[in-house]
Design a protein around this motif. Structure first.
Motif, PDB file in Angstrom:
ATOM      1  N   TYR A 131      -8.441 -35.137   3.600  1.00 52.41           N
ATOM      2  CA  TYR A 131      -8.525 -33.511   3.456  1.00 52.41           C
ATOM      3  C   TYR A 131      -7.111 -33.123   3.659  1.00 52.41           C
ATOM      4  N   ALA A 132      -6.400 -33.618   4.292  1.00 49.50           N
ATOM      5  CA  ALA A 132      -4.887 -33.141   4.500  1.00 49.50           C
ATOM      6  C   ALA A 132      -4.156 -33.073   3.067  1.00 49.50           C
ATOM      7  N   GLN A 133      -4.402 -34.329   2.428  1.00 48.46           N
ATOM      8  CA  GLN A 133      -3.674 -34.344   1.044  1.00 48.46           C
ATOM      9  C   GLN A 133      -4.405 -33.329  -0.119  1.00 48.46           C
ATOM     10  N   ALA A 134      -5.708 -33.352   0.153  1.00 47.05           N
ATOM     11  CA  ALA A 134      -6.442 -32.598  -1.004  1.00 47.05           C
ATOM     12  C   ALA A 134      -6.152 -30.922  -0.906  1.00 47.05           C
ATOM     13  N   LEU A 135      -6.209 -30.377   0.442  1.00 47.67           N
ATOM     14  CA  LEU A 135      -6.005 -28.933   0.559  1.00 47.67           C
ATOM     15  C   LEU A 135      -4.839 -28.390  -0.296  1.00 47.67           C
ATOM     16  N   LEU A 172     -14.441 -29.528   5.973  1.00 50.19           N
ATOM     17  CA  LEU A 172     -13.653 -29.303   7.219  1.00 50.19           C
ATOM     18  C   LEU A 172     -14.151 -28.504   8.300  1.00 50.19           C
ATOM     19  N   GLY A 173     -15.398 -27.897   8.127  1.00 52.06           N
ATOM     20  CA  GLY A 173     -16.446 -27.120   9.083  1.00 52.06           C
ATOM     21  C   GLY A 173     -15.940 -25.591   9.103  1.00 52.06           C
ATOM     22  N   ASP A 174     -14.955 -25.122   8.186  1.00 50.42           N
ATOM     23  CA  ASP A 174     -14.654 -23.688   8.180  1.00 50.42           C
ATOM     24  C   ASP A 174     -15.427 -23.129   7.262  1.00 50.42           C
ATOM     25  N   TYR A 175     -16.787 -22.682   7.711  1.00 46.69           N
ATOM     26  CA  TYR A 175     -17.855 -22.088   6.981  1.00 46.69           C
ATOM     27  C   TYR A 175     -17.326 -20.576   6.484  1.00 46.69           C
ATOM     28  N   THR A 176     -16.507 -19.858   7.429  1.00 41.52           N
ATOM     29  CA  THR A 176     -16.018 -18.439   7.368  1.00 41.52           C
ATOM     30  C   THR A 176     -15.207 -18.540   6.119  1.00 41.52           C
ATOM     31  N   LEU A 177     -14.362 -19.501   5.836  1.00 44.98           N
ATOM     32  CA  LEU A 177     -13.489 -19.604   4.612  1.00 44.98           C
ATOM     33  C   LEU A 177     -14.375 -20.082   3.287  1.00 44.98           C
ATOM     34  N   GLY A 187     -12.322 -46.063   7.759  1.00 49.72           N
ATOM     35  CA  GLY A 187     -11.630 -44.826   8.123  1.00 49.72           C
ATOM     36  C   GLY A 187     -12.341 -43.448   7.733  1.00 49.72           C
ATOM     37  N   HIS A 188     -13.265 -43.644   6.765  1.00 53.16           N
ATOM     38  CA  HIS A 188     -13.979 -42.545   6.174  1.00 53.16           C
ATOM     39  C   HIS A 188     -15.003 -41.773   7.012  1.00 53.16           C
ATOM     40  N   PRO A 189     -14.723 -40.582   6.654  1.00 50.94           N
ATOM     41  CA  PRO A 189     -15.936 -39.840   7.542  1.00 50.94           C
ATOM     42  C   PRO A 189     -17.423 -39.898   7.153  1.00 50.94           C
ATOM     43  N   ILE A 245     -13.092 -42.023  14.455  1.00 53.08           N
ATOM     44  CA  ILE A 245     -12.868 -41.589  13.131  1.00 53.08           C
ATOM     45  C   ILE A 245     -12.817 -39.937  12.704  1.00 53.08           C
ATOM     46  N   PHE A 246     -13.935 -39.355  13.299  1.00 56.23           N
ATOM     47  CA  PHE A 246     -14.122 -38.213  13.078  1.00 56.23           C
ATOM     48  C   PHE A 246     -12.933 -37.176  14.078  1.00 56.23           C
ATOM     49  N   GLN A 247     -12.393 -37.815  15.323  1.00 57.45           N
ATOM     50  CA  GLN A 247     -11.626 -37.053  15.616  1.00 57.45           C
ATOM     51  C   GLN A 247     -10.139 -37.054  14.971  1.00 57.45           C
ATOM     52  N   GLN A 248      -9.824 -38.341  14.258  1.00 54.33           N
ATOM     53  CA  GLN A 248      -8.817 -38.535  13.385  1.00 54.33           C
ATOM     54  C   GLN A 248      -8.993 -37.854  12.061  1.00 54.33           C
ATOM     55  N   VAL A 249      -9.889 -37.580  11.362  1.00 52.07           N
ATOM     56  CA  VAL A 249     -10.142 -36.954   9.999  1.00 52.07           C
ATOM     57  C   VAL A 249     -10.538 -35.651  10.357  1.00 52.07           C
ATOM     58  N   LEU A 250     -11.235 -35.203  11.260  1.00 50.06           N
ATOM     59  CA  LEU A 250     -11.789 -33.897  11.048  1.00 50.06           C
ATOM     60  C   LEU A 250     -11.305 -33.022  12.368  1.00 50.06           C
ATOM     61  N   GLY A 251     -11.118 -33.584  13.223  1.00 51.95           N
ATOM     62  CA  GLY A 251     -10.337 -33.060  14.569  1.00 51.95           C
ATOM     63  C   GLY A 251     -11.426 -32.842  15.681  1.00 51.95           C
ATOM     64  N   GLU A 252     -10.921 -32.599  16.882  1.00 54.91           N
ATOM     65  CA  GLU A 252     -11.744 -32.382  18.112  1.00 54.91           C
ATOM     66  C   GLU A 252     -12.613 -31.357  18.039  1.00 54.91           C
ATOM     67  N   ALA A 253     -12.385 -30.243  17.294  1.00 56.53           N
ATOM     68  CA  ALA A 253     -13.120 -28.927  17.295  1.00 56.53           C
ATOM     69  C   ALA A 253     -14.034 -28.793  16.217  1.00 56.53           C
ATOM     70  N   HIS A 254     -14.201 -29.836  15.182  1.00 58.49           N
ATOM     71  CA  HIS A 254     -14.981 -29.915  14.082  1.00 58.49           C
ATOM     72  C   HIS A 254     -16.605 -30.046  14.785  1.00 58.49           C
ATOM     73  N   PRO A 255     -17.538 -29.338  14.264  1.00 65.99           N
ATOM     74  CA  PRO A 255     -19.039 -29.360  14.791  1.00 65.99           C
ATOM     75  C   PRO A 255     -19.345 -30.743  14.814  1.00 65.99           C
ATOM     76  N   THR A 256     -19.109 -31.562  13.590  1.00 63.81           N
ATOM     77  CA  THR A 256     -19.466 -32.926  13.498  1.00 63.81           C
ATOM     78  C   THR A 256     -18.866 -33.858  14.822  1.00 63.81           C
ATOM     79  N   THR A 257     -17.839 -33.452  14.916  1.00 64.52           N
ATOM     80  CA  THR A 257     -16.952 -34.273  15.943  1.00 64.52           C
ATOM     81  C   THR A 257     -17.814 -34.095  17.293  1.00 64.52           C
ATOM     82  N   LYS A 258     -18.115 -32.778  17.613  1.00 59.84           N
ATOM     83  CA  LYS A 258     -18.663 -32.325  18.695  1.00 59.84           C
ATOM     84  C   LYS A 258     -19.822 -32.894  18.952  1.00 59.84           C
ATOM     85  N   GLY A 259     -20.557 -32.754  17.892  1.00 61.79           N
ATOM     86  CA  GLY A 259     -22.084 -33.644  17.824  1.00 61.79           C
ATOM     87  C   GLY A 259     -21.931 -35.019  18.441  1.00 61.79           C
TER      88      GLY A 259
END
Length: 850
Positions: free
Chosen positions: A598-602, A637-642, A787-789, A821-835
């Motif tokens: 996602y970092a390359q795609a954005l 990325l879990g940013d539903y507001t954007l 390493g894919h989500p 994997i989720f921590q590396q790709v989506l980050g600690e704060a992503h809802p999926t990572t938290k779940g």
């Protein structure tokens, strides 16, 4: 009265004085009638010396090889006389005795398996008294003669083949010998056919040696040209006992001999030119009806050989990679650990037996090893396939690989060469005929006319069921080498334009079969674009189209460099702010998103949106696509507001510009529904999913991947609502469509497997769920990577199932992998990572209690 044996001296002229000394010591044996010595100084003026020498060597009972440094340095002694003598020794028609005259290195010499003289193989010049050395030689030769007296001479069996049969074979001798023997048992003429270098002459030579007892005479003629054939035919008169001097008389004598004798075998080698040799010409040389057998070797295709020579045929082919590696292992005594490299080399050489034999000769001569040859071949292919040093060639083939194939290509008209050059730049496997028709402006009839000469010499293969053509790898290489680089560039630029015109729009699933058919040729053009630096809009467009199709089919590793190359060209030719540049940015971003990067795609999605807004305007459909794609990335990325306002903007534009019933409008409805579902707003999501499904069924059809996605998404919503009865058939329909259209190993198919497994889990049917989860995980690992989500999602789901079964030993390491994997790709704060983190924590607690 003794029955004298014919004795032949094979020696270098520098050693003539030593041969004379030896002759003096053998004089008593000659006087007593035990031997009849002959050497080349007995050739009279005006005689054909080479012909006479070889005839005397073939007639000799004892052949003395007078070994010295000069002998090894003599091409005629070492490479002509000695192999011929050893072939006769192996066939037990002559006795070969090596005699060491002067000190020299004999390690690995081909005669070292024979008993050598003088005593202890000490060179004559190393003896304190050379007369004692000669006397020892003479005594030992006398012992051989007196111990094994020559029997009365039976009716002579004539045996003449020009090759030493002691060398390794290019083929499976048992299989081909049996086939050839069977054919010659029931037909008077048989032709062995195949590409130059495939082992036809070797098979004929081996057959003649192996079955010599079945024939009263074995005779060999070269048919490289009409003149050479006629010359060889006339020279048979001397072998058959004729004494005529004139060509016409010699030919008449041979014809008479063949007519009055039976059960002979005549080998006609290299009958490749039907203008030089055909069945009509053979009538003047061979008696009718046939009293013996004729074995022909030819590069002609079987149908041509049958027609021109009035014969039946046996075809030889290049090795498979497996057989090629077995051949290399046998010849080079390779360890099993080297078989993978042997397969790679066989593949690189197209399994051509002559090329593999040359490789073996080079490896033996240089002791570079298999890995060393492979490395050298990457940089010095031309030199290795066209070696000047005879030590680097097969010992029983006059020409190297390059010259052998060039000889075959030299027989073709320019029109056929032009067609093969097009094929060479498109590479060798499965070239669609329609590409050549378009490139050369040919109809099917004209294509047949261009192809026929090349087909006739095995230089190209045609698959009529697939309407495709294939070149042997080395034929392709030789054709490219023969073309000036400037000509290659012009031709490649033309082929790129042709492929771009033929390649269908990959966005339409119904075009995918044709896209697949053209993919190999398209990839060859992509390589050519890079090699010849063809920075044109046409080239970039072809790269984009090809990359789009490969991305859709989940060939990500192939698609990525195509998208990158296309973007570079568009930027250099059209500039940073052109709509085509934006399309290229968008496609590359989509691939990165699919790969979970996602970092390359954005930034690429953002750049594409900015360009489209600036150049095309806020209400253009392409701008809507960019809004939609950027929204999908924010959602991932879990940013539903954007994501939400971007989805809504895209939907509004598409409804306004494209209409309510357009597939792109359906995509926007579907994506907006996905977001509402992710937010738990099922009431908003349901009608949007249903509208998208209705549009897709109407416009795209019931079996389209996008229709399958709508079925899958609607099923997911019903599952979330607890309506499993509605969900199950929709999931099953979606999976069936995806398997049929995309294949069993596509990531989208894996998603359907995963979702169906989730439904079975919700129903409590863990036995059904487990194999589906495992299949989905296997596909995602293989195609998307560890390493894919999505791979992490499969790991989490499988862990959750084991967790529910109380199998924490299985569950905990899967949770740990997924969380990392989720921590590396989506980050600690992503809802999926938290779940996933919460699932892992609870499982650890339960495992501790247990």
């Amino acid at each position: 009265m003794p029955n004298p044996r014919k004795l032949f001296y094979s020696y270098a002229h520098e050693d003539e004085h030593m041969r004379d000394q030896l002759a003096k010591h053998l004089a008593l044996l000659a006087e007593q009638g035990h031997i009849e010595p002959w050497h080349d100084r007995e050739i009279g003026a005006g005689q054909a010396w080479e012909q006479r020498i070889l005839a005397e060597l073939d007639a000799a009972d004892i052949i003395l090889l007078l070994i010295s440094p000069a002998f090894f340095a003599s091409n005629f002694c070492h490479n002509i006389e000695m192999p011929r003598a050893l072939a006769r020794h192996k066939a037990q028609t002559a006795l070969v005795i090596p005699i060491k005259l002067r000190p020299c290195d004999t390690d690995g010499a081909r005669f070292m398996h024979l008993q050598c003289l003088p005593k202890n193989f000490l060179a004559v010049t190393e003896w304190p008294n050379t007369d004692a050395a000669y006397a020892d030689i003479a005594a030992r030769i006398r012992a051989i003669i007196t111990k094994h007296p020559k029997p009365p001479t039976p009716p002579a069996q004539l045996f003449h083949i020009p090759y030493d049969d002691a060398h390794g074979f290019y083929f499976d001798p048992k299989q081909h010998l049996a086939q050839l023997h069977s054919l010659l048992g029931s037909h008077a003429r048989v032709a062995v056919c195949g590409l130059g270098g495939v082992g036809k002459t070797r098979l004929a030579s081996h057959y003649a040696s192996h079955h010599r007892a079945d024939y009263s005479a074995v005779l060999w003629l070269s048919a490289l040209s009409a003149d050479l054939f006629a010359q060889d035919y006339a020279q048979l008169a001397l072998r058959l006992g004729g004494v005529a001097d004139k060509h016409e008389q010699q030919c008449a004598y041979v014809y008479h001999w063949l007519s009055t004798h039976t059960q002979w075998l005549l080998v006609i080698d290299n009958a490749d030119d039907p203008a030089s040799l055909n069945s009509q010409l053979l009538q003047g040389y061979l008696p009718q009806p046939a009293t013996g057998k004729v074995l022909i070797t030819s590069q002609l295709q079987t149908y041509s050989a049958e027609r021109y020579f009035a014969c039946t045929c046996l075809s030889l082919h290049s090795f498979t990679d497996q057989h090629g590696s077995q051949y290399l292992q046998q010849q080079l005594k390779l360890a099993d650990a080297e078989l993978a490299s042997a397969r790679a080399l066989s593949n690189a050489l197209g399994g051509l037996p002559l090329a593999l034999a040359h490789a073996c000769a080079y490896i033996r001569a240089t002791q570079c090893g298999l890995a060393g040859y492979l490395s050298a071949y990457q940089q010095h292919r031309h030199a290795l396939l066209n070696p000047e040093n005879p030590l680097y060639r097969s010992p029983d083939h006059d020409l190297p690989v390059y010259a052998t194939l060039q000889l075959s290509l030299g027989r073709l008209p320019e029109t056929s060469i032009g067609l093969l050059q097009h094929c060479a730049l498109l590479h060798y496997p499965d070239i669609p005929e329609e590409v050549l028709c378009a490139a050369l402006n040919l109809d099917e009839f004209a294509l047949n006319t261009h192809l026929q000469p090349a087909l006739q010499y095995h230089l190209i293969q045609r698959d009529p069921s697939q309407h495709s053509l294939s070149l042997h790898r080395l034929v392709q290489q030789v054709l490219v080498w023969a073309m000036p680089e400037a000509d290659q560039r012009v031709l490649m630029e033309h082929l790129v334009a042709v492929l771009d015109g033929l390649f269908p729009k990959p966005g339409k699933v119904e075009n995918w079969p044709n896209c697949e058919r053209l993919t190999n040729s398209g990839l060859a053009c992509a390589q050519g674009i890079n090699t010849y630096n063809l920075a044109t809009v046409t080239a970039a467009h072809l790269l984009n189209q090809l990359g789009y199709y490969l991305n859709a089919k989940a060939y990500y590793a192939l698609a990525l460099p195509l998208f990158q190359q296309a973007l570079d060209i568009y930027k250099s030719v059209l500039g940073d702010n052109h709509p085509d540049t934006a399309t290229s940015l968008n496609n590359l971003a989509a691939l990165y998103k699919t790969q979970g990067d996602y970092a390359q795609a954005l930034p690429l999605y953002q750049q594409a949106l900015d360009i489209r807004k600036t150049v095309l305007g806020d209400k253009h459909p392409d701008t809507a696509s960019s809004l939609n794609n950027l929204a999908a990335l924010y959602e991932s990325l879990g940013d539903y507001t954007l994501a939400l306002p971007l989805y809504q903007q895209a939907l509004d534009i598409r409804k306004t510009v494209l209409g309510d019933g357009h597939p792109d409008t359906a995509s926007s409805l579907n994506n907006l529904a996905l977001l509402y579902k992710a937010q738990g707003d099922y009431a908003q999501a349901l009608p949007l999913y249903q509208q998208a499904l209705d549009i897709r069924k109407t416009i795209l059809g019931d079996r389209h991947p996008n229709t399958a996605s709508s079925l899958n998404n609607l099923a997911g919503l019903y599952k979330s609502l607890g309506d499993y009865a509605q969900a199950l058939p929709l999931y099953q329909q979606a999976l069936d469509i995806k398997k049929t259209v995309l294949g069993d190993r596509h990531p989208t198919t894996a998603s359907s497997l995963n979702n169906l497994a989730g439904l079975y889990y919700a129903l409590g049917d863990y036995a059904q769920a487990l194999p589906l989860y495992q299949q989905a995980l296997d596909i995602r690992k293989a195609v998307l990577g560890d390493g894919h989500p999505d791979t992490a999602g499969s790991l989490n789901n499988l862990a959750y199932l084991y967790d529910s079964l109380g199998d924490y030993a299985q569950a905990l390491p899967l949770y740990a992998q997924a969380l990392k994997i989720f921590q590396q790709v989506l980050g600690e704060a992503h809802p999926t990572t938290k779940g996933v983190a919460e699932n892992y924590r609870l499982a650890q607690l339960q495992a501790a209690k247990k």
